[in-house]
Motif scaffolding. Structure first.
Motif, mmCIF file in Angstrom:
data_model
loop_
_atom_site.group_PDB
_atom_site.id
_atom_site.type_symbol
_atom_site.label_atom_id
_atom_site.label_comp_id
_atom_site.label_asym_id
_atom_site.label_seq_id
_atom_site.Cartn_x
_atom_site.Cartn_y
_atom_site.Cartn_z
ATOM 1 N N LYS A 58 0.860 -1.175 0.000
ATOM 2 C CA LYS A 58 0.000 0.000 0.000
ATOM 3 C C LYS A 58 0.907 1.239 0.000
ATOM 4 O O LYS A 58 1.866 1.314 0.770
ATOM 5 C CB LYS A 58 -0.878 -0.006 1.249
ATOM 6 N N PRO A 59 0.620 2.221 -0.851
ATOM 7 C CA PRO A 59 1.452 3.425 -0.875
ATOM 8 C C PRO A 59 1.407 4.170 0.461
ATOM 9 O O PRO A 59 0.368 4.188 1.122
ATOM 10 C CB PRO A 59 0.825 4.283 -1.971
ATOM 11 N N VAL A 60 2.535 4.747 0.850
ATOM 12 C CA VAL A 60 2.588 5.563 2.054
ATOM 13 C C VAL A 60 2.035 6.956 1.740
ATOM 14 O O VAL A 60 1.320 7.540 2.532
ATOM 15 C CB VAL A 60 4.036 5.682 2.585
ATOM 16 N N GLY A 61 2.376 7.466 0.560
ATOM 17 C CA GLY A 61 1.983 8.824 0.194
ATOM 18 C C GLY A 61 0.522 8.937 -0.200
ATOM 19 O O GLY A 61 -0.079 8.003 -0.728
ATOM 20 N N MET A 62 -0.035 10.098 0.075
ATOM 21 C CA MET A 62 -1.410 10.399 -0.326
ATOM 22 C C MET A 62 -1.431 11.001 -1.722
ATOM 23 O O MET A 62 -2.404 10.875 -2.447
ATOM 24 C CB MET A 62 -2.042 11.396 0.655
ATOM 25 N N SER A 63 -0.347 11.682 -2.072
ATOM 26 C CA SER A 63 -0.223 12.290 -3.394
ATOM 27 C C SER A 63 1.247 12.565 -3.661
ATOM 28 O O SER A 63 2.062 12.572 -2.749
ATOM 29 C CB SER A 63 -1.031 13.591 -3.482
ATOM 30 N N SER A 64 1.564 12.781 -4.930
ATOM 31 C CA SER A 64 2.930 13.160 -5.277
ATOM 32 C C SER A 64 2.902 14.035 -6.516
ATOM 33 O O SER A 64 1.949 14.011 -7.300
ATOM 34 C CB SER A 64 3.814 11.933 -5.511
ATOM 35 N N GLU A 65 3.964 14.795 -6.662
ATOM 36 C CA GLU A 65 4.103 15.717 -7.787
ATOM 37 C C GLU A 65 5.557 15.671 -8.229
ATOM 38 O O GLU A 65 6.464 15.738 -7.393
ATOM 39 C CB GLU A 65 3.718 17.119 -7.321
ATOM 40 N N LEU A 66 5.792 15.535 -9.526
ATOM 41 C CA LEU A 66 7.152 15.461 -10.048
ATOM 42 C C LEU A 66 7.562 16.809 -10.620
ATOM 43 O O LEU A 66 6.873 17.376 -11.463
ATOM 44 C CB LEU A 66 7.255 14.389 -11.142
ATOM 45 N N TRP A 67 8.703 17.326 -10.128
ATOM 46 C CA TRP A 67 9.251 18.591 -10.600
ATOM 47 C C TRP A 67 10.542 18.301 -11.336
ATOM 48 O O TRP A 67 11.290 17.390 -10.983
ATOM 49 C CB TRP A 67 9.552 19.526 -9.430
ATOM 50 N N SER A 68 10.858 19.095 -12.371
ATOM 51 C CA SER A 68 12.075 18.898 -13.171
ATOM 52 C C SER A 68 12.912 20.174 -13.174
ATOM 53 O O SER A 68 12.374 21.266 -13.383
ATOM 54 C CB SER A 68 11.707 18.529 -14.618
ATOM 55 N N TYR A 69 14.210 20.020 -12.999
ATOM 56 C CA TYR A 69 15.135 21.138 -12.968
ATOM 57 C C TYR A 69 16.461 20.761 -13.647
ATOM 58 O O TYR A 69 16.753 19.584 -13.793
ATOM 59 C CB TYR A 69 15.470 21.549 -11.515
ATOM 60 N N THR A 70 17.242 21.761 -13.971
ATOM 61 C CA THR A 70 18.653 21.575 -14.289
ATOM 62 C C THR A 70 19.427 22.510 -13.391
ATOM 63 O O THR A 70 18.859 23.446 -12.813
ATOM 64 C CB THR A 70 18.981 21.909 -15.775
ATOM 65 N N VAL A 71 20.719 22.264 -13.244
ATOM 66 C CA VAL A 71 21.563 23.120 -12.427
ATOM 67 C C VAL A 71 21.927 24.357 -13.247
ATOM 68 O O VAL A 71 22.451 24.231 -14.360
ATOM 69 C CB VAL A 71 22.830 22.361 -11.965
ATOM 70 N N PHE A 72 21.629 25.526 -12.735
ATOM 71 C CA PHE A 72 21.928 26.775 -13.418
ATOM 72 C C PHE A 72 23.413 27.056 -13.364
ATOM 73 O O PHE A 72 24.034 26.990 -12.305
ATOM 74 C CB PHE A 72 21.156 27.933 -12.775
ATOM 75 N N THR A 73 24.001 27.313 -14.513
ATOM 76 C CA THR A 73 25.400 27.686 -14.582
ATOM 77 C C THR A 73 25.523 28.963 -15.383
ATOM 78 O O THR A 73 24.743 29.221 -16.301
ATOM 79 C CB THR A 73 26.255 26.581 -15.238
ATOM 80 N N THR A 74 26.505 29.781 -15.057
ATOM 81 C CA THR A 74 26.732 31.013 -15.804
ATOM 82 C C THR A 74 27.898 30.825 -16.741
ATOM 83 O O THR A 74 28.758 29.981 -16.536
ATOM 84 C CB THR A 74 27.024 32.189 -14.854
ATOM 85 N N GLY A 75 27.907 31.660 -17.761
ATOM 86 C CA GLY A 75 29.035 31.691 -18.670
ATOM 87 C C GLY A 75 28.945 30.683 -19.732
ATOM 88 O O GLY A 75 29.610 30.254 -20.504
#
Length: 104
Positions: free
Chosen positions: A87-104
């Motif tokens: 049985k799942p522990v979570g009631m809900s979940s949401e997936l977020w996507s990112y990359t690491v910001f780099t300068t230059g």
């Protein structure tokens, strides 16, 4: 090399956070050797929130999607390996996507 970051925000009932942590601890090494996988952290809330964050790093979006389509993913999320699914522990979940910001 830039990393692809995936954050799964899992909301759990107030008294279920430890159970979520224990499930992740039991599978800590299950991702070893997964192509493109760099690592993960399970972030426990300290401010009264009930959302835990699973932060994973990947070489590419393709590596992440390949893992999501894999048998290993299904097994780790209760969709395989014989017996009845957990049985799942979570009631809900949401997936977020990112990359690491780099300068230059």
């Amino acid at each position: 090399m830039s990393s692809v970051i995936k954050i799964n925000a899992i909301t759990v009932p107030e008294d279920s956070g430890d159970q979520l942590g224990e499930r992740f601890a039991a599978r800590r090494d299950s991702m070893e050797g997964t192509p493109g996988f760099q690592g993960f952290e399970l972030l426990q809330p300290t401010d009264g929130r009930t959302s835990w964050l699973v932060l994973t790093r990947w070489d590419s979006e393709e590596a992440f999607e390949d893992w999501r389509k894999s048998q290993s993913f299904g097994e780790s999320h209760g969709h395989g390996e014989g017996g009845a699914p957990k049985k799942p522990v979570g009631m809900s979940s949401e997936l977020w996507s990112y990359t690491v910001f780099t300068t230059g």
